[in-house]
Design an enzyme around this catalytic site. Structure first.
Site, short mmCIF file in Angstrom:
data_model
loop_
_atom_site.label_atom_id
_atom_site.label_comp_id
_atom_site.label_asym_id
_atom_site.label_seq_id
_atom_site.Cartn_x
_atom_site.Cartn_y
_atom_site.Cartn_z
N ILE A 24 19.04 -20.90 -57.37
CA ILE A 24 19.18 -21.81 -58.52
C ILE A 24 19.81 -23.13 -58.09
O ILE A 24 19.32 -24.20 -58.43
CB ILE A 24 20.03 -21.14 -59.62
CG1 ILE A 24 19.36 -19.87 -60.13
CG2 ILE A 24 20.26 -22.11 -60.77
CD1 ILE A 24 20.20 -19.08 -61.10
N ALA A 25 20.90 -23.07 -57.34
CA ALA A 25 21.62 -24.29 -56.97
C ALA A 25 22.50 -24.01 -55.77
O ALA A 25 22.86 -22.86 -55.48
CB ALA A 25 22.48 -24.78 -58.15
N VAL A 26 22.85 -25.09 -55.07
CA VAL A 26 23.74 -25.01 -53.92
C VAL A 26 24.94 -25.90 -54.18
O VAL A 26 24.78 -27.06 -54.57
CB VAL A 26 23.03 -25.46 -52.63
CG1 VAL A 26 24.00 -25.39 -51.45
CG2 VAL A 26 21.81 -24.60 -52.36
N GLY A 27 26.14 -25.37 -54.01
CA GLY A 27 27.36 -26.13 -54.20
C GLY A 27 28.14 -26.26 -52.91
O GLY A 27 27.71 -25.81 -51.84
N MET A 29 30.92 -24.75 -52.13
CA MET A 29 31.54 -23.51 -51.69
C MET A 29 30.60 -22.32 -51.76
O MET A 29 30.82 -21.32 -51.08
CB MET A 29 32.77 -23.21 -52.55
CG MET A 29 33.94 -24.11 -52.26
SD MET A 29 35.36 -23.89 -53.37
CE MET A 29 35.22 -22.25 -53.96
N THR A 31 26.39 -20.66 -53.09
CA THR A 31 25.02 -20.81 -53.55
C THR A 31 24.82 -19.87 -54.73
O THR A 31 25.30 -18.73 -54.71
CB THR A 31 24.02 -20.47 -52.43
OG1 THR A 31 24.26 -21.33 -51.32
CG2 THR A 31 22.58 -20.66 -52.91
N VAL A 32 24.12 -20.34 -55.76
CA VAL A 32 23.88 -19.53 -56.95
C VAL A 32 22.41 -19.11 -56.96
O VAL A 32 21.52 -19.93 -56.76
CB VAL A 32 24.22 -20.31 -58.24
CG1 VAL A 32 24.00 -19.42 -59.46
CG2 VAL A 32 25.66 -20.78 -58.20
N LYS A 47 26.54 -15.61 -57.67
CA LYS A 47 27.17 -16.71 -56.94
C LYS A 47 27.71 -16.16 -55.63
O LYS A 47 28.62 -15.34 -55.61
CB LYS A 47 28.31 -17.30 -57.79
CG LYS A 47 28.99 -18.50 -57.15
CD LYS A 47 30.00 -19.09 -58.11
CE LYS A 47 30.65 -20.34 -57.55
NZ LYS A 47 31.62 -20.91 -58.48
N ASP A 141 38.20 -28.30 -62.74
CA ASP A 141 37.00 -28.87 -62.13
C ASP A 141 35.92 -29.11 -63.19
O ASP A 141 34.77 -28.73 -63.02
CB ASP A 141 36.47 -27.95 -61.03
CG ASP A 141 35.50 -28.67 -60.08
OD1 ASP A 141 35.57 -29.92 -60.00
OD2 ASP A 141 34.68 -28.01 -59.43
#
Length: 641
Positions: A24-27, A29, A31-32, A47, A141
């Site tokens: 879904i997404a990469v942050g 800290m 990856t989701v 996550k 955050d």
């Protein structure tokens, strides 16, 4: 780019339970992923911390703290956390899956939002944060990336990974500030501390961004943003979007005040202020359509690039007070100095003619400017009337009343009602010749693709048909259905014939086949058990290692799934075969006291039964003699006199 070719987790079953289906997404800290809980047969978000960080105990602790903190907040606007665990180098959280997008996606695609939409989103965010603040927690955050907007319109706050208890030390032990630069409160930057008012500040920045489509302190680098954050107030949004209500300027100013003492004490207090402002504004003020903003070219599909202001980063606790360029050598101007005649120099010759030519050019330039101003204001030009959101007929009439011609083009719009104006060219208030033509873009309404009927079609073919129709094959769930062949589609969600926007995901419900009740084969020989299960339509797998059990050697000691469980045709039942009872040497307890004899026999793995002839309490016989062997767990009778 196909992420399945690069991401080793896709297709992997994590911790023997969670099958990873898509990224879904990469942050910064973690990856989701979208995943399926194979035990409960439900879709969730997984996550997974980057393996390079999993070796750091402090990051792992922060991850676990997120699970515990979010689990405490049972609130409809907070993304729920179901589970936390690890599998090798992977540390994960299993969370509620919200089908939709983030607020960052909305801002990137649409730019500024109408005040009504911005305030409604903010109210949902504050409801979630208010629950956290009342529970004694600070998010730390808050940013558009952590605000999820579901396809059904629900707003949820995610990523409580930086959360801290209000009454605990809120600066990191390493002397670093963890957060996202664009949304950090000044006190977080200067002192590394944060209470509920730091979340309030971040909400003020997010509100500014929703109203204007831009951040209040753009700087390009974290250092520049930090300097401006510490030395400049957040500007009023009406400076960027003229016409915004003064009450919105005041709300942003109070919420994003540099002095935390001037902000509302927590999200609960701010929520009350936001509702009061929304109720005080007129409908036209709430529904004012802001100018379109260009999408941010620096942001990709997985979020901002590394080093961007929007990444969660670790920053020095104390930011430098000097601007980023302080200490750099002064620049030397390379522009020529104005010519000044030296005393006594003759004014004739080529050098003497240059000032005269410059003066003539300046006069001609002034005359040109004056003529231009006269021409523009002499009735040759007018301004495009504002017709956004009007019906087509109303817009045409307004353009004609301004003395202009019009032409119509039509396009789909997800946000503007069919038959109303999406945009004009030239835009509202721009100059146009008095007899010019205004292009009116009229909404066709949302573009919709009809979901095809794939009932009874094998899963792979159904996915192809959805893709051919312009839709994305979505999550797959499985149900028992005796009427639909195993592996074929029972139905879609939404159902066939429903209109969906192009590229939208369509969930598929796939048949497991006929429901089969697993027979009980424990105690039967391996061959008989295999035959019964095969006749029931099940596959059989036998464990390579045999185990001691009360069952006779060579018979089935246990099975998984067990008796009465429901399975589908072709499912596998795992059998473990018995080695027979484990034989254990029986201790000799003749002559011992009753209590001692009982303890010795139980420690050896036996049950004990006592028969008394007299009451002196000394053992004089036992059912299995000392030194003989008996099955572990069997009963030894002792006689006491």
């Amino acid at each position: 780019m196909d992420t399945t070719l690069q991401d080793p987790l896709i297709g992997h079953v994590l911790d023997g339970r969670y099958r990873v289906e898509a990224r879904i997404a990469v942050g910064g800290m973690a990856t989701v992923y979208r995943a399926l809980d194979t035990r409960l047969d439900r879709v969730l978000a997984l996550k997974v911390m980057h393996p390079s960080l999993a070796a750091d105990a402090s990051f792992v602790d922060r991850f676990i703290r997120e699970a515990k903190s979010a689990a405490r907040l049972a609130h409809p606007n907070v993304v729920g956390v179901f589970d936390q665990g690890s599998d090798g180098s992977y540390v994960y959280l299993a969370m509620e899956y919200v089908e939709g997008c983030t607020l960052r996606d909305v801002l990137r695609e649409r730019g500024a939002l109408p005040p009504r939409a911005a305030l409604e989103i903010l109210e949902a965010v504050l409801a979630a944060l208010g629950a956290a603040h009342l529970a004694g927690l600070v998010h730390r955050d808050v940013k558009p990336e952590n605000v999820l907007i579901g396809d059904d319109g629900r707003v949820k706050v995610a990523d409580f990974g930086l959360v801290r208890a209000v009454d605990q030390q809120t600066s990191a032990s390493t002397g670093a500030v963890l957060g996202t630069v664009s949304y950090l409160a000044p006190e977080q930057i200067e002192h590394g501390t944060a209470d509920a008012r730091a979340d309030v500040y971040a909400c003020g920045v997010v509100l500014y961004e929703m109203l204007t489509g831009a951040k209040p302190h753009p700087g390009g680098t974290p250092a520049r943003v930090i300097h401006r954050r510490l030395n400049e107030d957040v500007p009023p949004p009406s400076a960027v979007v003229p016409g915004l209500a003064a009450a919105l300027d005041g709300l942003v100013a109070r919420t994003a005040a540099r002095d935390p003492g001037l902000r509302p004490a927590d999200a609960v207090g701010l929520l009350a202020e936001v509702r009061a402002v929304r109720e005080a504004l007129a409908d036209e003020q709430l529904d004012a359509v802001p100018p379109a903003a260009a999408p941010d070219p620096a942001a990709g599909p997985d979020g901002p690039p590394p080093g961007s202001e929007d990444r969660t980063t670790v920053l020095p606790r104390r930011a430098p007070a000097a601007p980023p360029d302080a200490g750099a050598p002064e620049r030397t101007s390379v522009l020529p100095a104005p010519a000044v005649p030296r005393a006594g120099r003759p004014r004739g010759g080529p050098r003497g003619r240059r000032p005269v030519a410059a003066a003539v050019a300046a006069v001609l330039l002034l005359l040109g400017v004056a003529l231009g101003v006269w021409y523009i204001n002499s009735g040759q030009f007018t301004r495009t009337p504002g017709v956004l959101s009007m019906t087509e007929a109303e817009a045409k009439r307004a353009v004609e009343e301004a003395g202009l011609e019009w032409r119509v083009v039509r396009e789909h719009s997800e946000t503007v009602e069919r038959g109303r104006i999406v945009a004009t060219d030239p835009g509202r208030g721009e100059r146009i010749r008095g007899n010019g033509t205004v292009t009116l873009t009229v909404s066709r309404g949302p573009e919709r693709v009809e979901v095809p009927d794939v009932a009874g079609v094998p899963l792979a073919e159904a996915r192809e048909r959805l893709a051919d129709a312009g839709l994305a094959p979505g999550m797959v769930t499985r149900e028992f259905d005796a009427d639909v062949e195993r592996g074929s589609v029972i139905r879609t969600k939404p159902e066939a014939g429903t209109g969906r926007r192009p590229g939208a995901a369509v969930a598929l419900v796939v048949s497991k086949g006929e429901r089969i009740e697993v027979p009980d084969v424990v105690g039967e020989s391996e061959g008989t058990a295999r035959q019964r299960l095969t006749e029931a339509g099940l596959e059989v797998e036998v464990a390579p290692e045999r185990v001691f059990s009360e069952e006779e050697a060579g018979t089935v000691a246990r099975q998984s799934p067990g008796e009465g469980a429901v399975a589908a045709e072709g499912d596998t039942v795992r059998l473990t075969v018995s080695k027979g009872p484990e034989m254990v040497e029986v201790p000799d307890v003749d002559g011992m006291g009753e209590d001692e004899a009982r303890r010795v026999l139980e420690d050896a793995g036996f049950e004990v039964k006592v028969r008394r002839l007299f009451f002196t309490g000394t053992v004089f016989d036992q059912s299995v003699g000392g030194g003989d062997r008996a099955p572990r767990g069997s009963t030894i009778t002792i006689w006491v006199r």
